[in-house]
Design an enzyme around this catalytic site. Sequence first.
Site, mmCIF file in Angstrom:
data_model
loop_
_atom_site.group_PDB
_atom_site.id
_atom_site.type_symbol
_atom_site.label_atom_id
_atom_site.label_comp_id
_atom_site.label_asym_id
_atom_site.label_seq_id
_atom_site.Cartn_x
_atom_site.Cartn_y
_atom_site.Cartn_z
ATOM 1 N N CYS A 138 33.915 32.439 41.139
ATOM 2 C CA CYS A 138 32.901 33.304 41.753
ATOM 3 C C CYS A 138 33.328 33.703 43.156
ATOM 4 O O CYS A 138 32.579 33.571 44.120
ATOM 5 C CB CYS A 138 31.538 32.616 41.770
ATOM 6 S SG CYS A 138 30.165 33.767 42.053
ATOM 7 N N ALA A 190 35.390 37.007 45.382
ATOM 8 C CA ALA A 190 35.017 38.409 45.592
ATOM 9 C C ALA A 190 35.042 39.204 44.294
ATOM 10 O O ALA A 190 34.102 39.933 43.973
ATOM 11 C CB ALA A 190 35.933 39.042 46.632
ATOM 12 N N GLN A 191 36.131 39.085 43.513
ATOM 13 C CA GLN A 191 36.187 39.804 42.238
ATOM 14 C C GLN A 191 35.187 39.213 41.249
ATOM 15 O O GLN A 191 34.474 39.950 40.555
ATOM 16 C CB GLN A 191 37.600 39.755 41.651
ATOM 17 C CG GLN A 191 38.607 40.683 42.307
ATOM 18 C CD GLN A 191 38.340 42.166 42.045
ATOM 19 O OE1 GLN A 191 37.597 42.539 41.153
ATOM 20 N NE2 GLN A 191 38.963 43.011 42.846
ATOM 21 N N ARG A 194 33.551 24.325 37.921
ATOM 22 C CA ARG A 194 33.898 22.912 37.772
ATOM 23 C C ARG A 194 32.692 22.042 38.149
ATOM 24 O O ARG A 194 31.887 22.426 38.998
ATOM 25 C CB ARG A 194 35.099 22.575 38.656
ATOM 26 C CG ARG A 194 36.419 23.123 38.126
ATOM 27 C CD ARG A 194 37.558 22.860 39.068
ATOM 28 N NE ARG A 194 37.343 23.523 40.357
ATOM 29 C CZ ARG A 194 38.099 23.330 41.426
ATOM 30 N NH1 ARG A 194 39.107 22.485 41.378
ATOM 31 N NH2 ARG A 194 37.856 23.975 42.544
ATOM 32 N N SER A 252 30.928 28.831 45.657
ATOM 33 C CA SER A 252 30.897 29.551 44.378
ATOM 34 C C SER A 252 29.567 29.332 43.662
ATOM 35 O O SER A 252 28.984 30.273 43.108
ATOM 36 C CB SER A 252 32.067 29.106 43.489
ATOM 37 O OG SER A 252 32.040 27.700 43.291
ATOM 38 N N HIS A 279 44.448 40.138 36.726
ATOM 39 C CA HIS A 279 45.842 40.205 37.184
ATOM 40 C C HIS A 279 46.661 39.407 36.179
ATOM 41 O O HIS A 279 46.265 38.313 35.781
ATOM 42 C CB HIS A 279 45.978 39.623 38.588
ATOM 43 C CG HIS A 279 47.373 39.676 39.153
ATOM 44 N ND1 HIS A 279 48.196 40.782 39.035
ATOM 45 C CD2 HIS A 279 48.092 38.758 39.849
ATOM 46 C CE1 HIS A 279 49.354 40.539 39.632
ATOM 47 N NE2 HIS A 279 49.316 39.319 40.131
ATOM 48 N N GLU A 285 49.687 51.565 43.250
ATOM 49 C CA GLU A 285 50.145 50.333 43.898
ATOM 50 C C GLU A 285 50.821 50.589 45.244
ATOM 51 O O GLU A 285 51.348 49.666 45.856
ATOM 52 C CB GLU A 285 51.105 49.566 42.977
ATOM 53 C CG GLU A 285 50.515 49.177 41.633
ATOM 54 C CD GLU A 285 49.374 48.180 41.718
ATOM 55 O OE1 GLU A 285 49.098 47.674 42.827
ATOM 56 O OE2 GLU A 285 48.747 47.911 40.682
#
EC number: 1.1.1.86
Length: 491
Positions: free
Chosen positions: A45, A47-48, A68, A78, A132, A389
Amino acid sequence: MANYFNTLNLRQQLAQLGKCRFMGRDEFADGASYLQGKKVVIVGCGAQGLNQGLNMRDSGLDISYALRKEAITEKRASWRKATENGFKVGTYEELIPQADLVVNLTPDKQHSDVVRTVQPLMKDGAALGYSHGFNIVEVGEQIRKDITVVMVAPKCPGTEVREEYKRGFGVPTLIAVHPENDPKGEGMAIAKAWAAATGGHRAGVLESSFVAEVKSDLMGEQTILCGMLQAGSLLCFDKLVEEGTDPAYAEKLIQFGWETITEALKQGGITLMMDRLSNPAKLRAYALSEQLKEIMAPLFQKHMDDIISGEFSSGMMADWANDDKKLLTWREETGKTAFETAPQYEGKIGEQEYFDKGVLMIAMVKAGVELAFETMVDSGIIEESAYYESLHELPLIANTIARKRLYEMNVVISDTAEYGNYLFSYACVPLLKPFMAELQPGDLGKAIPEGAVDNAQLRDVNEAIRSHAIEQVGKKLRGYMTDMKRIAVAG
């Protein structure tokens, strides 16, 4: 595990590097419907993670966060972010087994541990998502064959993903399906629905590959996006102070200069950025950029070569295993530089002053953008991917420097980007020192006086700027984004 890219034969490598297709708006007519009624569990949790989750929930999807146990019991950041925004939060064991799509949005260095933990918990036929592809391509993570593996990679920081969505728009996005993990042939439908749920389809989506996304992303962030801005900041500040400029003024000219210059880049590419200069200054900036390209080309090529071969990734992963010793040392050294510790300037610098007194900075931006783009394309990456990019993301990174100098940039970007940035800037600064020693008055810190120019030379320079391939593809992509924004606002 073996680097996935290096297990492919040459034909397969070239095919995946060159995978890039601009998708039509009509391909997203179904929006996020493919994922509606299904359970989407986001791991992480940051920024993305938070901002993609907010967008996806607002698009009608069932979103929860798996964290977790210790993050929940200790009520870490988070957990607080997810609960304060009204999301259901649970442990991996509680949420993963019911998930139809598990989205891994943790930092790169945590991916292997996360994936090894969640894979045994995932139900048969579920999907695993990334933003990513480093874990798949560079680490070579092996995913169970019944699991579909997809990627949706917004080409902006998470905060921007949310803000553009709230405005009724989105950010340009790459999507991909891992060819080794698409057992039911539904990967593209999942990726399209996820991209639509984040709003990416309103700004333009490229169908890419995990390989093309990773190799181009690493190259952009190491060179023009972060490495060039860091090297340029340190070199330009030291040069200004050496020539007698007040350190506070020099710091402000550079800190806010990158953002001001690249705002023109964002609106109209290199052409508009160069058009903000007087004719004599434009000719000088062009000449400086050509010199810089000649000097730096081997360094850009080395970074691309090391990214393609996996040399960069293996070196960085060795540093992960060594408790980030190199990364943390470089971070500390950067924080002690004269630029980072200079006093703040309380006076005002006008917008045009940043252009008039920053001719060298403009030359650095032009040289870095063109070199990154050219080097990627020469390596088999398609022009649209190379544009996103390099030029597209540069104003976003420049904005982080405007906030809190290089410290902020290195905090906001990923550890992967930060490590690559230091590799580049530590090589680039000594490489450019002889060039910096030969600068003329007016190249930095003082305006170039108006004077006569050769019309034929100016004509040829203007033509060279406008005819570069990045200007051609950039005009097309920026036009598409503008058109899409108009449609989104009207709707």
